[in-house]
Every structure is written in structure tokens, then in C-alpha cells.
Design a protein around this motif. Structure first.
Motif, PDB file in Angstrom:
ATOM      1  N   SER A  44      -3.834 -21.886 -81.699  1.00 35.07           N
ATOM      2  CA  SER A  44      -5.019 -22.734 -81.534  1.00 35.07           C
ATOM      3  C   SER A  44      -4.991 -23.892 -82.507  1.00 35.07           C
ATOM      4  O   SER A  44      -4.614 -23.733 -83.656  1.00 35.07           O
ATOM      5  N   PRO A  45      -5.438 -25.073 -82.035  1.00 35.61           N
ATOM      6  CA  PRO A  45      -5.686 -26.137 -82.996  1.00 35.61           C
ATOM      7  C   PRO A  45      -6.873 -25.736 -83.873  1.00 35.61           C
ATOM      8  O   PRO A  45      -7.665 -24.880 -83.484  1.00 35.61           O
ATOM      9  N   ASP A  48     -10.396 -25.319 -82.344  1.00 41.91           N
ATOM     10  CA  ASP A  48     -10.570 -24.200 -81.414  1.00 41.91           C
ATOM     11  C   ASP A  48     -10.624 -22.863 -82.135  1.00 41.91           C
ATOM     12  O   ASP A  48     -11.357 -21.963 -81.740  1.00 41.91           O
ATOM     13  N   LYS A  53     -13.629 -18.933 -79.223  1.00 42.29           N
ATOM     14  CA  LYS A  53     -13.159 -18.843 -77.836  1.00 42.29           C
ATOM     15  C   LYS A  53     -12.088 -17.756 -77.724  1.00 42.29           C
ATOM     16  O   LYS A  53     -11.353 -17.491 -78.674  1.00 42.29           O
ATOM     17  N   TRP A  55      -9.632 -17.894 -75.530  1.00 41.91           N
ATOM     18  CA  TRP A  55      -8.378 -18.586 -75.235  1.00 41.91           C
ATOM     19  C   TRP A  55      -8.594 -20.059 -75.580  1.00 41.91           C
ATOM     20  O   TRP A  55      -9.626 -20.624 -75.213  1.00 41.91           O
ATOM     21  N   PRO A  56      -7.691 -20.681 -76.322  1.00 43.33           N
ATOM     22  CA  PRO A  56      -7.935 -22.066 -76.747  1.00 43.33           C
ATOM     23  C   PRO A  56      -7.895 -23.031 -75.556  1.00 43.33           C
ATOM     24  O   PRO A  56      -7.172 -22.793 -74.589  1.00 43.33           O
ATOM     25  N   ASP A  57      -8.705 -24.118 -75.624  1.00 42.31           N
ATOM     26  CA  ASP A  57      -8.686 -25.125 -74.557  1.00 42.31           C
ATOM     27  C   ASP A  57      -7.323 -25.805 -74.500  1.00 42.31           C
ATOM     28  O   ASP A  57      -6.830 -26.136 -73.436  1.00 42.31           O
ATOM     29  N   HIS A  58      -6.745 -26.028 -75.655  1.00 38.18           N
ATOM     30  CA  HIS A  58      -5.450 -26.709 -75.706  1.00 38.18           C
ATOM     31  C   HIS A  58      -4.471 -25.909 -76.558  1.00 38.18           C
ATOM     32  O   HIS A  58      -4.271 -26.233 -77.725  1.00 38.18           O
ATOM     33  N   PRO A  59      -3.882 -24.868 -75.987  1.00 38.69           N
ATOM     34  CA  PRO A  59      -2.925 -24.079 -76.785  1.00 38.69           C
ATOM     35  C   PRO A  59      -1.781 -24.973 -77.258  1.00 38.69           C
ATOM     36  O   PRO A  59      -1.357 -25.885 -76.532  1.00 38.69           O
ATOM     37  N   THR A  60      -1.315 -24.700 -78.478  1.00 42.59           N
ATOM     38  CA  THR A  60      -0.327 -25.585 -79.075  1.00 42.59           C
ATOM     39  C   THR A  60       0.592 -24.804 -80.007  1.00 42.59           C
ATOM     40  O   THR A  60       0.217 -23.743 -80.496  1.00 42.59           O
ATOM     41  N   HIS A  62       1.721 -26.409 -82.597  1.00 43.43           N
ATOM     42  CA  HIS A  62       1.680 -27.296 -83.745  1.00 43.43           C
ATOM     43  C   HIS A  62       1.659 -26.530 -85.064  1.00 43.43           C
ATOM     44  O   HIS A  62       2.301 -26.921 -86.042  1.00 43.43           O
TER      45      HIS A  62
END
Lengths: 288, 290
Positions: A44-45, A48, A53, A55-60, A62
Motif C-alpha cells: 500500500s502507498p 492507503d 481499507k 485492499w489498497p486502491d492503488h497497490p504498488t 514502491h
């Protein structure tokens, strides 16, 4: 016509299956939630991760990049610490194997006088709660001048791993037939030749189990590592993870990512050697 | 003749090496490394620690330290409540996992994970889940009720319960595994015979499973007690002994004194646990070395 392997539908089977699922689903959730939560943070960023949540909206990936490129204050020495963990775990594995195999061979095959007493001493050590031994051990390492030296942790972990290793290896040794040793002696083998050419090959499965046990014990150890090592470039990964907590605004997503990376090798090793581990270790743990 | 006899007796003992067979000499050589480790890192530290803790004033100081009393009570709660809950669940789950189903086999592979992975990342993960502001548990409570959830680690009783939960999470797989082994050792025809006689599951448990597993179960419980006394991680990583040092157990208390540079108090607090630990150790050694 009935298909082979397909039994007749029965409400009783459905009820049994439902009851089992009623146990299985909570067991699955109970087991996985902390591990999933760790994984969730890792992908997760930052925004997030703290939003709760599932499940993250924008899995990454990073976070992994930050860890692997050491792009954070807490991660400056990631590779050094990873390496420390690796070297210490490997050393503990090798040393424990050498010491425990020699002792088990001596007690079980050579029937050395006093062997029984040594085995009891070892068992006694096995039962001293590890956190209780840590206090005097810390001071002792100070007296020996080994604090902040990898040897302190290696020797402490060998001390903790050896008793159980000797116990399990002794049990396994006793199962090897005496006739093998006798036949080798008849053929003119020396004690060392028996050890090397007869004993070691037959003990291989137990040695793999014990080596794995010692490596995992050392890799996973937190308390002794945190007491005995303190310099940032000397500490192992778990101590580094513990140090994350010292900050008020700990970067939790990076902590969890590093934790996830750190937890992968033992999980992988465990599954690779599962057959040896479960059989070898649980058999020695409790004799019913 | 008498002279020869006395002459024999006054002969110097033969050197050690000639009285031992070569195999025995090797035996001693091969045993030596462990003995050295044992002397240097068990005997010496323990004796030194006992010597440091020898002054009665240490025990008076402990007696007057409310944190020590609290830690002793917490340790008892951990042992009496925590372990019994854990072992009962393990006993129950060993029956569940002994069922022959493909999906249960797969679940058992996953079920081992808490035991296989290191404590620190997973316990810290739980710690974050319990965070009152950011943790996922209170997020879920809020989304269902619209109220803020409790501050889990702020109330010592709740925090201790959570630490026990973490301890159970971590060590349940191991004990379940051991109890499964015990269960699988029971001859199957006993159950088949009971089935024919129309026994209920409770009767099967009461008259077949329990009698054959009783000894193993008790041994496991005692061994688990010894190991739980040494469980530093569950409490330290979840609560750090807080709030206000009220969730310490003896394992973390010793380290707390150590961190405060009060080594003799640290040792004394461990010595206080010995009347409890030593009988357990003695019993376990008798059972294992039979």
C-alpha cells in the motif's frame, strides 16, 4: 450408472462438511489476518495503509523499491543488516551441527563415560526459559568482552540450540543398529572413520532437520540479538525492525515491507524442508 | 605374597590414556566442545547471576516494587488462563485437522505459518491493527457502529488479554501439530468398533481419544508452561510492558531491570520464579529421559 469416485449425495455429509467449514473458516482467518495485514501494508502507498481499507486502491511495489534502494533513514544499513542476519544464522547452523553431532555420536555410539550426565545437563538447559538465561548471559558476554560482536550472538544461539540438537540427534543415533559399528571395527575402521563413513551418511535426514532448526532459530531471534548487539552496522534485521518503533512517526508501511522481506526466507526454508522438520522436530520435542 | 599385594596397591595409577580405549578417548574429545559451551555460557552465567542476586536487600526491594507484584500476577494469568485456552483449542483443532479432507490438508499447510515466520513483523502487525486511531480493527468497528472502538492497548487488562492472544496465535500451530501426531497414533479400529456400537462423538472422545492422549496432553501443557515463562516477544513487542508497566510478565520484567542497569534486581526477579520453574523442569526431565 455411477461415476467411480463420486459417492451418493447425502444430507448428512453436507451437514458434516458445513460443520467442518464452520471451524475451518475462522481458523483460516485467525491464522492469516496478521500476515495478510503485513502484506497489505507492504503493497500500500502510505495514504492507503492508514485508511483501514482491506485492499489498497492503488497497490504498488514502491515500498519494496524504497527498502531495496535503502532510500529511508531507517533503512540506511538494510543490506548490511540482512547480511549480518544471514552470516549469524549460517554460523549458528554450522557450529550447532558440529558440536551437537560430535556430542550425540560420543554419547550414543561411543558410550563415553558420563555421557548420560551430559545429556541431562543439556536437557536442563533446554528447559531454562530463554528470557531468564538472557539476563546473566548478557552480563557474561560483557565480561568476556564480546558485546557488540557477532560472536556473542552466535555463541548465545549455539548455547540455546545445542541442547535440543543433541537430544534429537541422540534419539536418532540410538535407532541405528550397533552391528554397523561392529562390522566397521572388524574391517579395521578407526573411530573417526566410523564417524565419517558410517555415522554421518546415515544421520543425514536428522542433520538436515537440526541444521534447519538452528538456522531458523538464529534468524528469527529477537531478544538476544537486541541485548547483545547495538551498533547500527552490527545489528541483525529483527533488531533494526524493533528500532523502527523508537521514532514517533514510524514509517509503518516500510516497517511492514522490511518485515515481510525478513519473514520470507524462514517461511520458504520451512516449506522446503517441511517433511524433515515436522517429523524430526516434533518427534524429539515430546515423547509420548 | 602380602608384600606383592601392597606393592600393587602402592603402584602409581596408570596414566589416563592407557586406562581408556581409543574409542573412549575420542568420546571425550568429541564431547568436549559442548561441555565447553555449557560451562562458559550456562554454568558461569548462572553462577555469576546467582552471586549478583545473593543480597537479601534485592528481594526486599522486589517485594516493595508494585511492578514486580503485578508482573508475577500477570505471569500467573498467562500461565493458568492463556495456556489452558491454548491447549484446549489445540486439542480441539487436532481433531479437526485429523479429518481426511483435501481442503483441510491445505488449511493445515497454511495453519503452520504463524509458527514458521518470525515473531517481530507479525506481532508488530497485530500491534498496528490494534492502534486506536489508525488500526484496521477500529476502522471496522467505526464503519459498523459509527462509534470509536476501544483503545486496545491502553487498558492493562485488555492489553494483557491481547498479549495472550498473540501468544496463542504464535504457538498454537506447534502444539496442534504435536497433538495431531498423538491422535494419529490411536489405533483406528477402536473408533470403528465404537461406531458399530453407536457411540456419540462425545463418548468416542471421552472413552477412546482422551484416555490415549491424556499423558501427552499433560506433558505438552507443562512444557508449554516452561516455554511461556520464557516468552518475551508476545508481551514486549505488543505492549512493551505498558501502559504504565502494568502488563509486564517475569520474562520482560527481568529485561526491564536490566535496561535500567539494575542487574541484581533482574537476577533476583528470575530467582523468584525458580521455585516454580525447577519442579516443572525436574518433572519434564524425568518424563523425557525415561
Amino acid at each position: 450408472m455411477k461415476l467411480p469416485g463420486v459417492s451418493e449425495f447425502s444430507w448428512r455429509d453436507v451437514a458434516t462438511e458445513a460443520r467442518l467449514l464452520l471451524i475451518g473458516i475462522p481458523v483460516f482467518l485467525w491464522t492469516m489476518i496478521p500476515i495478510y495485514h503485513m502484506f497489505l501494508f507492504a503493497i500500500s502507498p502510505k495514504e492507503d495503509a492508514f485508511s483501514g481499507k482491506l485492499w489498497p486502491d492503488h497497490p504498488t511495489l514502491h515500498n519494496f523499491e524504497i527498502v531495496f534502494k535503502q532510500q529511508h533513514y531507517f533503512l540506511r544499513d538494510f543490506y548490511v543488516q540482512f547480511w549480518n542476519s544471514l552470516v549469524i544464522a549460517a554460523s549458528v547452523g554450522v557450529l550447532t551441527l558440529v558440536i551437537a553431532t560430535a556430542a550425540a555420536f560420543s554419547i550414543s555410539r561411543l558410550k563415553v563415560p558420563g555421557g548420560r550426565a551430559v545429556l541431562n545437563l543439556a536437557l536442563f538447559t533446554y528447559f531454562i526459559p530463554a528470557a531468564f538465561l538472557a539476563v546473566p548471559m548478557y552480563r557474561t558476554m560483557g565480561n568476556y568482552g564480546l558485546l557488540n560482536n557477532h560472536w556473542s550472538l552466535i555463541l548465545a544461539m549455539v548455547t540455546i540450540a545445542s541442547p535440543y540438537a543433541i537430544w534429537v540427534l541422540k534419539q536418532a543415533s540410538d535407532k541405528l543398529p550397533v552391528e554397523l559399528d561392529e562390522a566397521a571395527v572388524m574391517d579395521g575402521a578407526t573411530t573417526l572413520q566410523i564417524f565419517r563413513l558410517v555415522y554421518l551418511p546415515l544421520m543425514m535426514p536428522s542433520l538436515v532437520a537440526i541444521g534447519t532448526y538452528a538456522v531458523l532459530l538464529a534468524w528469527n531471534e529477537y531478544l538476544y540479538a537486541f541485548l547483545l548487539l547495538s551498533n547500527d552496522r552490527e545489528i541483525t534485521l529483527p533488531v533494526a525492525l524493533g528500532n523502527f518503533l523508537a521514532a514517533d512517526d514510524s514509517p509503518w508501511e516500510l516497517l511492514m515491507t522490511t518485515g515481510f522481506i525478513y519473514a520470507l526466507p524462514p517461511a520458504a526454508v520451512y516449506y522446503a524442508f517441511r517433511r524433515y522438520m515436522v517429523g524430526g522436530l516434533t518427534a524429539g520435542a515430546v515423547k509420548s | 605374597m602380602a608384600i606383592t599385594l601392597s606393592g600393587d596397591q602402592s603402584m602409581p595409577a596408570p596414566p589416563l590414556s592407557s586406562r581408556l580405549t581409543p574409542a573412549q578417548v575420542w568420546g571425550i574429545v568429541l564431547l568436549a566442545p559442548y561441555l565447553l559451551v555449557f560451562l562458559a555460557f550456562v554454568v558461569y552465567p548462572v553462577c555469576y547471576g546467582l552471586w549478583l542476586a545473593r543480597a537479601p536487600s534485592n528481594y526486599v526491594a522486589l517485594y516493595h516494587d508494585p511492578i514486580f507484584a503485578r508482573a508475577a500476577v500477570n505471569t500467573l494469568i498467562f500461565l493458568v488462563i492463556g495456556i489452558n485456552i491454548k491447549m484446549l483449542i489445540a486439542l480441539f483443532l487436532s481433531g479437526f485437522f485429523a479429518q481426511q479432507r483435501t481442503w483441510i490438508k491445505w488449511l493445515s499447510v497454511i495453519f503452520i505459518l504463524p509458527w514458521a515466520v518470525p515473531s517481530i513483523p507479525t506481532i508488530l502487525s497485530v500491534r498496528f491493527m490494534l492502534n486506536p486511531e489508525w488500526g484496521v480493527i477500529n476502522h471496522i468497528i467505526f464503519s459498523f457502529t459509527g462509534d470509536d472502538g476501544p483503545n486496545w492497548l491502553n487498558d492493562p487488562t485488555v492489553a494483557l488479554a491481547m498479549a495472550i492472544g498473540v501468544h496463542i496465535w504464535k504457538s498454537l500451530p506447534f502444539w496442534t501439530l504435536i497433538l495431531i501426531t498423538g491422535r494419529l497414533a490411536i489405533p483406528h479400529d477402536l473408533f470403528e468398533a465404537a461406531e458399530v456400537d453407536g457411540a456419540s462423538w462425545w463418548q468416542k472422545f471421552r472413552f477412546i481419544t482422551w484416555p490415549s492422549m491424556q499423558t501427552l496432553y499433560i506433558t505438552c501443557t507443562l512444557l508449554s508452561m516452561i516455554w511461556t515463562l520464557g516468552d518475551f516477544n508476545s508481551v514486549y513487542l505488543l505492549t512493551g510492558g505498558g501502559p504504565a508497566d502494568l502488563t509486564h510478565v517475569l520474562a520482560t520484567l527481568g529485561i526491564r531491570y536490566l535496561r535500567l542497569d539494575q542487574l541484581s534486581l533482574a537476577m533476583a526477579s528470575i530467582v523468584c520464579a525458580m521455585p516454580f520453574v525447577l519442579p516443572l523442569v525436574y518433572f519434564m526431565m524425568k518424563r523425557l529421559s525415561r
